[in-house]
Design an enzyme around this catalytic site. Structure first.
Site, PDB file in Angstrom:
ATOM      1  CE  LYS A  24      -2.852   0.895   3.667  1.00  9.89           C
ATOM      2  NZ  LYS A  24      -2.710   2.265   4.203  1.00  9.89           N
ATOM      3  CB  SER A  25       3.790   2.299   2.048  1.00 11.50           C
ATOM      4  OG  SER A  25       3.179   2.223   3.302  1.00 11.50           O
ATOM      5  NE  ARG A  29       6.334   6.438   0.822  1.00 13.30           N
ATOM      6  CZ  ARG A  29       5.390   6.290   1.769  1.00 13.30           C
ATOM      7  NH1 ARG A  29       4.262   5.660   1.497  1.00 13.30           N
ATOM      8  NH2 ARG A  29       5.575   6.804   2.980  1.00 13.30           N
ATOM      9  N   GLY A  97      -4.737   8.154   5.258  1.00 10.77           N
ATOM     10  CA  GLY A  97      -3.805   9.095   5.897  1.00 10.77           C
ATOM     11  C   GLY A  97      -2.607   9.379   5.014  1.00 10.77           C
ATOM     12  CD  GLN A 172       0.799   8.399   6.911  1.00 12.83           C
ATOM     13  OE1 GLN A 172       0.212   9.205   7.626  1.00 12.83           O
ATOM     14  NE2 GLN A 172       0.271   7.243   6.558  1.00 12.83           N
ATOM     15  CG  ASP A 318       0.581   0.025   9.539  1.00 10.27           C
ATOM     16  OD1 ASP A 318       0.255   0.862  10.408  1.00 10.27           O
ATOM     17  OD2 ASP A 318       0.941   0.355   8.394  1.00 10.27           O
ATOM     18  NE  ARG A 349      -5.200  -0.006  12.984  1.00 17.81           N
ATOM     19  CZ  ARG A 349      -4.557   0.162  11.834  1.00 17.81           C
ATOM     20  NH1 ARG A 349      -3.244   0.232  11.819  1.00 17.81           N
ATOM     21  NH2 ARG A 349      -5.218   0.247  10.700  1.00 17.81           N
ATOM     22  NE  ARG A 391      -2.618  -1.862   8.262  1.00 15.01           N
ATOM     23  CZ  ARG A 391      -2.311  -2.233   7.016  1.00 15.01           C
ATOM     24  NH1 ARG A 391      -2.438  -3.486   6.645  1.00 15.01           N
ATOM     25  NH2 ARG A 391      -1.860  -1.354   6.134  1.00 15.01           N
TER      26      ARG A 391
END
Ligand code: S3P
Length: 434
Positions: A24-25, A29, A97, A172, A318, A349, A391
């Protein structure tokens, strides 16, 4: 995706092969940085999760041409910052985010006005950690709570480099400032208390940007241009983590997880599970561009509790919800410290995981910055809630496979945020769901 899923446990074992979906990250990008290059960036293995699609739709609203050329294949036609146009409507990042914080860094250096918002979770998440240093660089940003909460309005303009000591290890924050730094006059420097994921630095270097680095301190000189290069996105170790834990704690399991990104800033989960006694082998180590990749074989094992904290935490931030599940059924006590950041993720969380796993019979004490988990729980099915957090939902479905009886997980509509095929993969591996 249905809101509520029922799982019948316990599973008799999970065996098979899985192709892990794109990171995902890195997918974020690839499109966000790709749009800033001067050329065409061909992306393969892109994650079509809702979060990454938010990045794509915000960029399209700014006039960036992004073509879908096949499953997971995109062509981003970058034209530098000059190619970005003032959006005619509010940019909605949904639940993402990463989209909001990285875009803040990009938008600060444009010459137009934009407004960023997102869902109820995004509008609660702290943005001051990005807007304040950007304001020090000269950015004009306004929003709720003195510019600390979305919706945020940004009037792009001239920026000057700054030195910023971040209170949190956040990729981030770091990424937003490095991106703004590329548009600023002079040098922009960011220092963080521990190393966070370094995908932005790796990709910027692939795109020809020079980045200085000494330990946890990074800097860029303004005015550098990005040159297009292809990006092959590895599988997401944060998605693989659900299978690593499932196969470890469900007896008679053996899963082969293909093309998982094993960037050392992300592999804390492997280190901790191995320290707990998990049987995980890394095979076929290779590289996708600047990112290391391996196949992982995981087999059932007796796990032991561990104590974790400090610089390890950003390397598995995460994965803590699913790690808490592993700890709940492991032998002995697990203590997780220095993880207060979990309170400002898609949900709180620490509160969510301790409350929901307790409903299934786990013994968990919540601390301000962590969890104390007494292992050895015999989980029993119950109704549990995911707080619209992808998650949390996936962790609770795996918990349902371990628990005896029926576990009903609500909030499953959030799963496609990061893993659209998760439920179909569970079914393919024989999980009893309805
Ligand atoms: C991310 C960084 C981490 C992580 C998030 C994705 C990124 O957040 O928890 O899921 O892509 O840069 P922080 O930067 O807030 O630590």
């Amino acid at each position: 995706m249905v809101e509520q899923i029922r799982v019948q446990g316990p599973s008799a074992g999970m065996k098979g092969e899985l192709m892990i979906p794109g990171d995902k990250s890195i997918s974020h990008r690839a499109v966000l940085l790709g749009a800033l290059t001067e050329g065409t960036v061909e992306i393969s293995g892109f994650l079509p999760g809702a979060d990454c699609l938010s990045s794509v739709s915000c960029l399209r609203q700014m006039g960036v041409e992004i073509e879908e050329t096949g499953p997971g294949a995109l062509k981003v036609h970058g034209r530098g910052w000059q190619g970005l146009k003032e959006p005619s409507d509010v940019l909605d990042v949904g639940n993402s985010g990463t989209t909001m914080r990285l875009l803040l860094g990009i938008l600060a250096g444009t010459d137009f006005f934009s407004v960023l918002t997102g869902d109820a979770s995004i509008r609660r998440r702290p943005m001051g950690r990005v807007t304040e240093p950007l304001q020090k660089m000269g950015a004009r940003i306004q929003g709720r709570s003195q510019g600390k909460l979305a919706p945020l309005a940004i009037q792009g303009g001239k920026l000057v480099g700054c030195q910023h000591l971040s209170a949190v290890a956040s990729a981030q924050v770091k990424s937003a400032l490095l991106l703004a730094g590329l548009r600023a006059e002079g040098k922009t420097e960011v220092q963080e208390p521990a190393v966070s994921r370094d995908h932005t630095e790796r990709m910027l270097r692939t795109f020809g940007v020079e980045i200085g680095q000494e330990g946890n301190r990074l800097w860029v000189e303004g005015g550098q241009k990005l040159q297009a290069a292809p990006v092959q996105v590895p599988g997401d170790i944060s998605s693989a983590a659900f299978w690593l834990v499932a196969a470890s704690i469900i007896p008679n399991s053996s899963l082969y997880l293909k093309q998982v990104g094993v960037n050392p800033t992300r592999t804390g989960i492997l280190d901790v599970l191995q320290a707990m006694g998990a049987r995980i082998q890394l095979m076929n180590y290779r590289r996708f561009g600047d990112e290391p990749v391996a196949d992982l074989l995981v087999e059932s094992a007796e796990l032991q509790g561990v104590e974790i904290g400090g610089e390890l935490i950003p390397r598995l931030i995460d994965e803590i919800p699913v790690l808490a599940l592993a700890a709940a059924v492991a032998r002995g006590r697990t203590i997780i410290r220095d993880a207060a950041e979990l309170r400002v993720k898609e949900s709180d969380r620490l509160a969510a995981i301790s409350r929901e796993l307790s409903k299934l019979g786990a013994t968990i004490e919540e601390m301000p910055d962590g969890l104390i988990i007494e292992g050895g729980a015999k989980l029993v099915g119950a109704r549990v809630e995911s707080y619209h957090d992808h998650r949390m939902a996936m962790t609770l479905l795996i918990a349902g496979l371990v628990a005896h009886g029926t576990t009903t997980v609500s909030g499953c509509e959030a799963i496609p945020v990061s893993y659209p095929d998760f439920v179909s993969s569970l079914q393919r591996l024989g999980a009893n769901l309805d």
